[in-house]
Design a protein around this motif. Structure first.
Motif, PDB file in Angstrom:
ATOM      1  N   LEU A  77      35.345  49.193  34.993  1.00  0.00           N
ATOM      2  CA  LEU A  77      36.015  47.921  35.832  1.00  0.00           C
ATOM      3  C   LEU A  77      35.972  46.610  34.943  1.00  0.00           C
ATOM      4  O   LEU A  77      34.880  46.123  34.469  1.00  0.00           O
ATOM      5  CB  LEU A  77      35.081  47.410  37.071  1.00  0.00           C
ATOM      6  CG  LEU A  77      35.901  46.376  37.735  1.00  0.00           C
ATOM      7  CD1 LEU A  77      37.009  46.427  38.389  1.00  0.00           C
ATOM      8  CD2 LEU A  77      34.612  46.166  39.221  1.00  0.00           C
ATOM      9  N   ARG A  78      37.069  46.022  34.660  1.00  0.00           N
ATOM     10  CA  ARG A  78      37.189  44.889  34.159  1.00  0.00           C
ATOM     11  C   ARG A  78      38.049  43.840  34.975  1.00  0.00           C
ATOM     12  O   ARG A  78      39.028  44.067  35.337  1.00  0.00           O
ATOM     13  CB  ARG A  78      37.898  44.986  32.700  1.00  0.00           C
ATOM     14  CG  ARG A  78      37.087  45.927  31.682  1.00  0.00           C
ATOM     15  CD  ARG A  78      38.029  46.126  30.712  1.00  0.00           C
ATOM     16  NE  ARG A  78      38.487  47.527  31.180  1.00  0.00           N
ATOM     17  CZ  ARG A  78      39.671  47.968  30.837  1.00  0.00           C
ATOM     18  NH1 ARG A  78      40.291  47.556  29.878  1.00  0.00           N
ATOM     19  NH2 ARG A  78      40.047  49.275  31.398  1.00  0.00           N
ATOM     20  N   ILE A  79      37.350  42.678  35.317  1.00  0.00           N
ATOM     21  CA  ILE A  79      37.826  41.545  36.222  1.00  0.00           C
ATOM     22  C   ILE A  79      38.680  40.731  35.187  1.00  0.00           C
ATOM     23  O   ILE A  79      37.818  40.042  34.236  1.00  0.00           O
ATOM     24  CB  ILE A  79      36.636  40.967  36.815  1.00  0.00           C
ATOM     25  CG1 ILE A  79      36.037  42.128  37.959  1.00  0.00           C
ATOM     26  CG2 ILE A  79      37.175  39.994  37.914  1.00  0.00           C
ATOM     27  CD1 ILE A  79      34.734  41.885  38.535  1.00  0.00           C
ATOM     28  N   ALA A  80      39.765  40.333  35.471  1.00  0.00           N
ATOM     29  CA  ALA A  80      40.533  39.405  34.600  1.00  0.00           C
ATOM     30  C   ALA A  80      41.090  38.040  35.664  1.00  0.00           C
ATOM     31  O   ALA A  80      41.266  38.319  36.568  1.00  0.00           O
ATOM     32  CB  ALA A  80      41.895  40.267  34.004  1.00  0.00           C
ATOM     33  N   ASN A  81      40.930  37.012  34.686  1.00  0.00           N
ATOM     34  CA  ASN A  81      41.487  35.899  35.477  1.00  0.00           C
ATOM     35  C   ASN A  81      41.080  35.509  36.766  1.00  0.00           C
ATOM     36  O   ASN A  81      41.755  35.463  37.616  1.00  0.00           O
ATOM     37  CB  ASN A  81      43.106  35.805  35.330  1.00  0.00           C
ATOM     38  CG  ASN A  81      43.659  34.572  35.406  1.00  0.00           C
ATOM     39  OD1 ASN A  81      43.059  33.580  35.552  1.00  0.00           O
ATOM     40  ND2 ASN A  81      45.012  34.451  35.839  1.00  0.00           N
ATOM     41  N   PRO A  82      39.515  35.524  37.163  1.00  0.00           N
ATOM     42  CA  PRO A  82      39.027  35.284  38.308  1.00  0.00           C
ATOM     43  C   PRO A  82      39.474  33.755  38.960  1.00  0.00           C
ATOM     44  O   PRO A  82      39.387  32.869  38.124  1.00  0.00           O
ATOM     45  CB  PRO A  82      37.594  35.506  38.204  1.00  0.00           C
ATOM     46  CG  PRO A  82      37.233  35.044  36.709  1.00  0.00           C
ATOM     47  CD  PRO A  82      38.599  35.657  35.907  1.00  0.00           C
ATOM     48  N   SER A  83      39.877  33.934  40.189  1.00  0.00           N
ATOM     49  CA  SER A  83      40.140  32.522  40.757  1.00  0.00           C
ATOM     50  C   SER A  83      38.880  31.605  40.875  1.00  0.00           C
ATOM     51  O   SER A  83      37.677  32.506  40.864  1.00  0.00           O
ATOM     52  CB  SER A  83      40.736  32.805  42.351  1.00  0.00           C
ATOM     53  OG  SER A  83      39.736  33.358  43.097  1.00  0.00           O
ATOM     54  N   PRO A  84      38.918  30.574  41.227  1.00  0.00           N
ATOM     55  CA  PRO A  84      37.526  29.727  41.308  1.00  0.00           C
ATOM     56  C   PRO A  84      36.933  30.366  42.700  1.00  0.00           C
ATOM     57  O   PRO A  84      35.530  30.387  42.475  1.00  0.00           O
ATOM     58  CB  PRO A  84      38.240  28.363  41.774  1.00  0.00           C
ATOM     59  CG  PRO A  84      39.558  28.215  41.389  1.00  0.00           C
ATOM     60  CD  PRO A  84      40.090  29.703  41.146  1.00  0.00           C
ATOM     61  N   ALA A  85      37.324  31.065  43.649  1.00  0.00           N
ATOM     62  CA  ALA A  85      36.618  31.590  44.614  1.00  0.00           C
ATOM     63  C   ALA A  85      35.740  32.884  44.076  1.00  0.00           C
ATOM     64  O   ALA A  85      34.632  32.880  44.584  1.00  0.00           O
ATOM     65  CB  ALA A  85      37.473  31.948  45.769  1.00  0.00           C
TER      66      ALA A  85
END
Length: 152
Positions: free
Chosen positions: A57-65
């Motif tokens: 799993l790679r999380i990209a461009n996470p929002s501020p939340a």
């Protein structure tokens, strides 16, 4: 790549959970573009951590939340977070030193890092930590560093 949008909590998470699990099972990897997620609760965080253990799993461009949720409990030390989708390398283009799938980053203890997982080691806290709460009354315990002893 999956790019969900909106709020994700216990009642709204199931469709996303199905999609993430199907994609991870079919491909063994997943890039989650988290830029348009406006709210997420602990059920979403559980999904991320479970998926991380089962797939790449790679999380990209996470929002501020999402950034706040992940960093609040220290999951940013375990999950693979990337500033942009383009920065989330595919297995063929991984940067030197990226951890293999499912392994924690930066020496965070995990099932493959030598941390006790046998019945003898189960329930033991690292030295210098204590827990509050009665185990019989709640499945959740607060774990915190012990206060340093002060000379009298």
């Amino acid at each position: 790549m999956i790019a969900p949008h909106g709020d994700f909590e216990e009642d709204t998470l199931p469709p996303l959970e199905v999609r993430i699990r199907e994609t991870a099972a079919a491909h063994g990897e997943l890039i989650l573009d988290a830029s348009r997620i406006t709210f997420a609760d602990s059920t979403f965080l559980r999904l991320l951590l479970t998926t991380h253990q089962e797939a790449d799993l790679r999380i990209a461009n996470p929002s501020p939340a999402i950034t706040r949720l992940i960093s609040l409990i220290g999951a940013d030390q375990v999950l693979r977070i990337h500033r942009t989708v383009e920065d989330a390398p595919t297995p063929d283009h991984r940067r030197q030193g990226d951890p293999p799938r499912g392994l924690p980053r930066r020496g965070v203890p995990g099932p493959r890092s030598g941390q006790p997982r046998s019945p003898e080691g189960a329930g033991r806290l690292p030295e210098g930590f204590s827990s509050s709460g009665d185990r019989s009354s709640s499945p959740v315990r607060l774990i915190m560093p012990r206060a340093a002893s002060r000379p009298s």
